[in-house]
Write an enzyme that holds these catalytic residues in place. Structure first.
Site, PDB file in Angstrom:
ATOM      1  N   ARG A 211      56.599  39.863  40.102  1.00 21.26           N
ATOM      2  CA  ARG A 211      57.463  41.033  40.196  1.00 21.26           C
ATOM      3  C   ARG A 211      58.737  40.605  40.928  1.00 21.26           C
ATOM      4  O   ARG A 211      58.703  39.744  41.792  1.00 21.26           O
ATOM      5  CB  ARG A 211      56.764  42.162  40.963  1.00 21.26           C
ATOM      6  CG  ARG A 211      55.460  42.617  40.334  1.00 21.26           C
ATOM      7  CD  ARG A 211      54.738  43.630  41.212  1.00 21.26           C
ATOM      8  NE  ARG A 211      53.489  44.084  40.615  1.00 21.26           N
ATOM      9  CZ  ARG A 211      52.302  43.527  40.823  1.00 21.26           C
ATOM     10  NH1 ARG A 211      52.197  42.474  41.635  1.00 21.26           N
ATOM     11  NH2 ARG A 211      51.222  44.000  40.236  1.00 21.26           N
ATOM     12  N   LYS A 237      51.604  43.842  45.636  1.00 25.18           N
ATOM     13  CA  LYS A 237      51.503  45.271  45.932  1.00 25.18           C
ATOM     14  C   LYS A 237      50.236  45.568  46.729  1.00 25.18           C
ATOM     15  O   LYS A 237      49.225  44.895  46.567  1.00 25.18           O
ATOM     16  CB  LYS A 237      51.489  46.057  44.622  1.00 25.18           C
ATOM     17  CG  LYS A 237      52.775  45.915  43.815  1.00 25.18           C
ATOM     18  CD  LYS A 237      52.654  46.559  42.454  1.00 25.18           C
ATOM     19  CE  LYS A 237      52.637  48.057  42.519  1.00 25.18           C
ATOM     20  NZ  LYS A 237      52.699  48.676  41.175  1.00 25.18           N
ATOM     21  N   HIS A 306      61.692  42.052  34.602  1.00 24.86           N
ATOM     22  CA  HIS A 306      60.391  42.554  34.156  1.00 24.86           C
ATOM     23  C   HIS A 306      60.094  42.089  32.736  1.00 24.86           C
ATOM     24  O   HIS A 306      58.930  41.890  32.365  1.00 24.86           O
ATOM     25  CB  HIS A 306      60.354  44.082  34.231  1.00 24.86           C
ATOM     26  CG  HIS A 306      58.965  44.641  34.280  1.00 24.86           C
ATOM     27  ND1 HIS A 306      58.176  44.576  35.405  1.00 24.86           N
ATOM     28  CD2 HIS A 306      58.207  45.248  33.339  1.00 24.86           C
ATOM     29  CE1 HIS A 306      57.004  45.129  35.159  1.00 24.86           C
ATOM     30  NE2 HIS A 306      56.994  45.538  33.902  1.00 24.86           N
ATOM     31  N   ARG A 309      58.453  38.910  33.031  1.00 28.56           N
ATOM     32  CA  ARG A 309      57.038  39.100  33.402  1.00 28.56           C
ATOM     33  C   ARG A 309      56.219  39.356  32.133  1.00 28.56           C
ATOM     34  O   ARG A 309      55.119  38.808  31.974  1.00 28.56           O
ATOM     35  CB  ARG A 309      56.939  40.268  34.383  1.00 28.56           C
ATOM     36  CG  ARG A 309      55.543  40.546  34.953  1.00 28.56           C
ATOM     37  CD  ARG A 309      55.688  41.477  36.152  1.00 28.56           C
ATOM     38  NE  ARG A 309      54.447  42.098  36.532  1.00 28.56           N
ATOM     39  CZ  ARG A 309      53.506  41.541  37.298  1.00 28.56           C
ATOM     40  NH1 ARG A 309      53.668  40.299  37.734  1.00 28.56           N
ATOM     41  NH2 ARG A 309      52.410  42.200  37.615  1.00 28.56           N
ATOM     42  N   HIS A 332      47.408  41.617  38.693  1.00 28.56           N
ATOM     43  CA  HIS A 332      46.889  42.922  38.287  1.00 28.56           C
ATOM     44  C   HIS A 332      45.477  43.105  38.833  1.00 28.56           C
ATOM     45  O   HIS A 332      44.707  42.145  38.942  1.00 28.56           O
ATOM     46  CB  HIS A 332      46.851  43.041  36.761  1.00 28.56           C
ATOM     47  CG  HIS A 332      48.211  43.162  36.149  1.00 28.56           C
ATOM     48  ND1 HIS A 332      48.510  42.738  34.876  1.00 28.56           N
ATOM     49  CD2 HIS A 332      49.371  43.658  36.647  1.00 28.56           C
ATOM     50  CE1 HIS A 332      49.782  42.966  34.620  1.00 28.56           C
ATOM     51  NE2 HIS A 332      50.320  43.524  35.671  1.00 28.56           N
ATOM     52  N   TYR A 341      51.165  44.488  29.097  1.00 30.31           N
ATOM     53  CA  TYR A 341      52.130  43.395  29.175  1.00 30.31           C
ATOM     54  C   TYR A 341      52.030  42.448  27.985  1.00 30.31           C
ATOM     55  O   TYR A 341      52.797  41.503  27.883  1.00 30.31           O
ATOM     56  CB  TYR A 341      51.926  42.606  30.477  1.00 30.31           C
ATOM     57  CG  TYR A 341      52.423  43.361  31.688  1.00 30.31           C
ATOM     58  CD1 TYR A 341      53.619  43.031  32.290  1.00 30.31           C
ATOM     59  CD2 TYR A 341      51.700  44.429  32.208  1.00 30.31           C
ATOM     60  CE1 TYR A 341      54.085  43.732  33.391  1.00 30.31           C
ATOM     61  CE2 TYR A 341      52.149  45.140  33.301  1.00 30.31           C
ATOM     62  CZ  TYR A 341      53.347  44.782  33.887  1.00 30.31           C
ATOM     63  OH  TYR A 341      53.810  45.493  34.961  1.00 30.31           O
TER      64      TYR A 341
END
Length: 366
Positions: A211, A237, A306, A309, A332, A341
């Site tokens: 990210r 995250k 992104h 990504r 993830h 994705y």
């Protein structure tokens, strides 16, 4: 008839109260400061598009549709195109989430009778089309971008290691040939010596898919070597970390950058601006666009961080890399998220059907 407790606030008044609330949540840790400011920015844009003197409760689903479409056509000042470029699909989705949260709060607090978001009819296609900015690059496009990044690192970094001579252009002050970073420093301003850093940014995004927040948050100390393999400890995250091995080519560019391309600075950030400060999220797109200008036009396509990504996930999965390994690379929490994705690549169905496993002849047959 409106309920007696309905509070007919204007769009501006409701926006001010809502922004004050979300900023207060940063004090309790319910929201990060960065997230609160994103909400505040989107709400300010909503006020401009809706009209500050309008009563919030008077906005209909048709009004919301018009606001969403107006935002989609609004030039994005962060983009390098002459007209600023239109809003990317991710920006449109984020804006919709922001105003949806505003109306949800407005419904609970009695600022509106009916949430107009439930009556909005604008489809994803109308808002963002095929999402070309976020779609994964094809193999040829990705290799073109990676090749341009390699050329930058080879010209500025490998020449430094080999000690190759540099030739200065007295007219422009630029340096051609195999140029050492230290040599370039005598002929170029500090803000013009970012080639190895730019190459590293593009290679990390294209091959590891972090990210953008994880990329700019990285520190030099997050990269370590274990048993001869270079790893990046990525802080993701929710306070989660993951240790991802760097591809050999990326590890080599990292070493060149740390040895020759990164100015000495008390800041522990891996990626520094030419002023010696941690690179900002908004600067990353400009780096990608700068490297893209070195790609052959036939292999060039605009892409966001992104989108890179998506590119990482799509090509790892297309090459039959284990799905759980790809999930761990991207950070993830489950495989279901990974599915979003995986983008379609041209020609992949034809390749798959030509190599159909049920039609392969046993090794003993002729």
């Amino acid at each position: 008839m409106r309920p007696a407790d309905l509070n007919r606030l204007t769009v501006q008044e409701s926006a001010d109260r809502y922004v004050e609330l979300i900023r207060a949540k940063t004090l309790t840790g319910a929201l990060s400061t960065a997230t609160a400011e994103v909400y505040a920015r989107d709400v300010a844009t909503f006020v401009l598009l809706a009209g500050e003197e309008k009563v919030l409760d008077d906005l209909t689903g048709e009004d919301v549709d018009a606001i969403l479409l107006a935002f989609a056509r609004k030039p994005d000042g962060r983009r390098a195109e002459p007209d600023g470029g239109l809003q990317s699909a991710s920006s449109q989705a984020r804006f919709r989430r922001s105003i949806s949260a505003l109306f949800k709060h407005a419904t609970l607090t009695g600022w509106v009778q009916i949430n107009p978001m439930a009556l909005a009819t604008v489809t994803a296609k109308e808002r963002g089309g095929l999402r070309p900015e976020r779609r994964a690059l094809t193999r040829e496009q990705a290799q073109g971008l990676i090749g341009a990044a390699r050329d930058l690192s080879d010209g500025q970094g490998q020449g430094a290691i080999r000690g190759a001579p540099a030739e200065a252009d007295p007219a422009s002050g630029s340096v051609s040939g195999s140029v050492s970073v230290s040599g370039a420093g005598r002929s170029r301003r500090r803000d013009q010596r970012t080639e190895v850093r730019d190459a590293l940014i593009v290679l990390l995004l294209s091959t590891m898919g972090p990210r953008v927040s994880e990329l700019v948050r990285a520190n030099v100390e997050d990269f370590y070597t274990n048993d001869g393999v270079r790893y990046w400890r990525i802080f993701g995250k929710g306070g989660k970390t993951r240790d991802v091995p760097l591809p050999d080519d990326v590890a080599r560019v990292l070493e060149v950058y740390l040895a020759r391309g990164r100015d000495q600075s008390p800041d522990k950030a891996l990626l520094l601006s030419w002023r010696g400060k941690r690179l900002a999220r908004g600067d990353v797109q400009a780096v990608i666009d700068r490297v893209q200008r070195q790609v052959d036009p036939d292999r060039r396509r605009s892409v966001t961080p992104h989108g890179l990504r998506h590119t990482t996930a799509t090509h790892l999965l297309a090459d039959a890399v284990d799905m759980d390994a790809v999930r761990r690379v991207l950070g993830h929490s489950d495989l279901a998220t990974l599915g979003r994705y995986r983008d379609e690549l041209p020609g992949e169905l034809e390749v798959a059907m030509r190599a159909h496993p049920l039609l392969r002849r046993p090794s003993g047959d002729r």
